[in-house]
Write an enzyme that holds these catalytic residues in place. Structure first.
Site, PDB file in Angstrom:
ATOM      1  N   ASP A 261       0.710  -1.270   0.008  1.00 29.02           N
ATOM      2  CA  ASP A 261      -0.179  -0.006   0.077  1.00 29.02           C
ATOM      3  C   ASP A 261       0.869   1.220  -0.042  1.00 29.02           C
ATOM      4  O   ASP A 261       1.742   1.486   0.883  1.00 29.02           O
ATOM      5  CB  ASP A 261      -0.737  -0.067   1.227  1.00 29.02           C
ATOM      6  CG  ASP A 261      -1.949   1.037   1.134  1.00 29.02           C
ATOM      7  OD1 ASP A 261      -1.903   1.792   0.512  1.00 29.02           O
ATOM      8  OD2 ASP A 261      -3.140   0.805   2.057  1.00 29.02           O
ATOM      9  N   ASP A 321     -10.668   3.782  -1.631  1.00 24.95           N
ATOM     10  CA  ASP A 321     -11.176   2.879  -0.602  1.00 24.95           C
ATOM     11  C   ASP A 321     -12.852   2.782  -0.824  1.00 24.95           C
ATOM     12  O   ASP A 321     -13.398   3.758  -0.980  1.00 24.95           O
ATOM     13  CB  ASP A 321     -10.999   3.238   0.764  1.00 24.95           C
ATOM     14  CG  ASP A 321      -9.500   2.968   1.140  1.00 24.95           C
ATOM     15  OD1 ASP A 321      -8.567   2.873   0.320  1.00 24.95           O
ATOM     16  OD2 ASP A 321      -9.033   3.045   2.199  1.00 24.95           O
TER      17      ASP A 321
HETATM   18  C1  GLA Z   1      -5.379   1.815   2.637  1.00 26.88           C
HETATM   19  C2  GLA Z   1      -5.976   0.885   1.741  1.00 26.88           C
HETATM   20  C3  GLA Z   1      -7.050   0.061   2.375  1.00 26.88           C
HETATM   21  C4  GLA Z   1      -6.457  -0.257   3.602  1.00 26.88           C
HETATM   22  C5  GLA Z   1      -6.021   0.706   4.547  1.00 26.88           C
HETATM   23  C6  GLA Z   1      -5.117   0.110   6.005  1.00 26.88           C
HETATM   24  O1  GLA Z   1      -6.638   3.004   2.893  1.00 26.88           O
HETATM   25  O2  GLA Z   1      -6.615   1.481   0.339  1.00 26.88           O
HETATM   26  O3  GLA Z   1      -7.477  -0.777   1.767  1.00 26.88           O
HETATM   27  O4  GLA Z   1      -5.558  -1.285   3.391  1.00 26.88           O
HETATM   28  O5  GLA Z   1      -5.188   1.558   3.949  1.00 26.88           O
HETATM   29  O6  GLA Z   1      -4.587   1.345   6.634  1.00 26.88           O
END
Ligand code: GLA
Length: 495
Positions: A261, A321
């Site tokens: 990520d 997200d």
């Molecule tokens: C980001 C990602 C999510 C999740 C969070 C965890 O927002 O896009 O899918 O993994 O981080 O902190």
């Protein structure tokens, strides 16, 4: 007398000086301190320096006041946009009393920062990204990955027990036999690094190797999460500067899947450098010697679909997200049309994890979610609590006919073939010549949709199976009129 007065003033002034290193935050129940650091320099009425909070690292660009009452505005570039943070504060005794707001309407959050030794919380120096090359294909994910991920339901509450419980539930609910094999731990598992720089898990995960053994013992696979930056999105330790070392550690634990990520990497690298940064972990995973599925999470920036396979990526997020609402799911899912040429066996577009069963949508809407993600050849990562999932939710997640669309060997993602107002028809070519046809109704009233096969550039089929009712539709020649519920779908497999 005169001299002592000067001395008194000098002491009083320096005591009220904000210059120095400050930190706020305590060790949490997981044993990890995720502090906010202030590295300040006060020069009369001007305060400069940096603020480091979770994944973010801001440079102070504006300030007002002094120790008695001040404001700090920090800024950082995040891709092409500027991100700001603002603190109000005052020095009280030995501590800074601060407030900040997430946004203009949010309640202010209070924090207390105390002096820490010079350099504590300093941001690591930038390591230049490597030259580009092609990472060898790991041969995994010939069909889109299927499993479960902790984030949507558990976020920071995921722990060893909940992961074991979920592994149990995947088996007893029939999810494993339906194809869901990856059990993926998302952010917040990370502990500190040991003296040799090896990453450890925090108190919530006492023994990752034992957990992997447990999950493997159920015929399942274990996934984990990290970031190319110094910190993850939730502010835990990232893999920055430890890429090979972390890949080896994960391999030794028995990890089968890594979600990587972008998060804290945004402070060090531009979007143009993403490919090189992701390549580094792609190489490290191959070098670990263990087959580890590589899932890129950088919110669809920098046209990742064009270079995801080059860095060894098996899937790449195409969006920010998802949330457990119709609007969020529909806005993401129905926007994926333009990306269909980029999906292929081994390398998938990822419109984010499933929200099915988390309670924010109706069962009809969750059927649409499942149908749309399957049409998109998307990874199917359930994001709900499988211990308490209702039979209706499990029936949606384990519908074998729908899963067969997602997992079709040809690996071709659906495209939008027809649209009128709130109704859309998407078509997906399947191995062996069948096609999946999804008639979606995004409107808030039931709709009668008249489908003309010719408008979908298809011959009149001889058979059309409805994959939710499991009945064959009566075919009526060149047209098919069907009633689609509000926010619902009629999903057909036609021959
Ligand atoms: C980001 C990602 C999510 C999740 C969070 C965890 O927002 O896009 O899918 O993994 O981080 O902190």
């Amino acid at each position: 007398m005169k001299l002592s007065l000067v001395f008194f003033f000098a002491v009083a002034c320096s005591a009220a000086d904000l210059t120095g290193n400050w930190a706020s935050g305590n060790v949490g129940a997981d044993g990890v301190a995720r502090k906010v650091y202030f590295d300040l320099k006060q020069d009369g009425a001007r305060i400069t320096g940096h603020i480091r909070a979770t994944q973010f690292y801001y440079t102070i660009k504006e300030s007002t006041g002094d120790a008695a009452s001040f404001t700090l505005t920090g800024a950082m570039m995040d891709g092409k946009s500027e991100r700001l943070v603002r603190y109000e504060g005052k020095l009280e005794g030995d501590a800074l009393q601060l407030t900040t707001r997430r946004n203009a309407t949010a309640q202010p959050a209070k924090l207390t920062a105390v002096r820490v030794p010079a350099g504590e919380g300093a941001y690591p120096a930038r390591v230049p990204p490597p030259a580009l090359h092609k990472v060898p294909d790991n041969g995994l994910a010939k069909t889109p990955p299927m499993g479960w991920n902790s984030w949507n339901k558990f976020a920071g509450r995921v722990d060893d027990k909940s992961v074991r419980d979920m592994a149990d539930a995947i088996v007893t609910s029939g999810m494993r036999d339906a194809g869901y094999v990856y059990v993926n731990i998302d952010d917040t598992w990370e502990g500190e690094r040991d003296a040799k720089g090896n990453i450890t898990s925090n108190k919530k995960f006492p023994d990752m190797k034992a957990l992997a053994d447990y999950v493997h013992g159920k015929g399942l696979k274990l996934g984990i999460y990290s970031s190319p930056g110094p910190n993850t999105c939730a502010g835990y330790e990232g893999s920055y500067g430890h890429e090979e070392q972390d890949a080896k550690t994960w391999a030794a634990w028995g990890i089968d899947y890594v979600k990587y990520d972008w998060c804290g990497a945004r402070n060090l690298y531009t979007d143009d450098e993403m490919q090189a940064v992701y390549q580094k972990m792609g190489d490290a995973l191959i070098a670990s010697g263990r087959p580890i599925l590589y899932s890129l999470c950088q919110y669809g920036r920098a046209d990742v679909w064009k270079w995801g396979p080059e860095v060894g990526g098996n899937a790449w997020r195409t969006t920010g997200d998802i949330r457990d609402t119709w609007d969020s799911m529909a806005n993401i899912g129905f926007k994926q049309d333009v990306l269909s040429p980029w999906a292929k066996p081994g390398h998938w577009n990822d419109p984010d994890m499933l929200e099915i069963g988390n309670g924010g949508m109706s069962d009809t809407e969750y059927q649409t979610h499942m149908s749309l993600w399957s049409m998109l050849a998307a990874p199917l990562l359930a994001g709900n609590d499988l211990r308490t999932a209702s039979p209706a939710i499990l029936a949606i997640l384990t519908n074998g006919d729908v899963i067969a669309i997602d997992q079709d060997k040809l690996g071709k993602q659906a495209h939008r073939a027809w649209q009128a107002g709130q109704q859309e028809i998407w078509v997906r070519d399947l191995a062996g010549g069948d096609r999946a046809v999804a008639i979606f109704n995004r409107g808030t009233d039931t709709a009668a949709v008249k489908l003309k096969w010719s408008e979908l550039e298809m011959k009149t089929p001889t058979q059309a199976k409805n994959l939710w009712s499991h009945q064959d539709e009566k075919l009526q020649g060149p047209e098919l009129t069907t009633s689609v519920p509000a926010h619902g779908v009629v999903l057909l497999r036609v021959r």
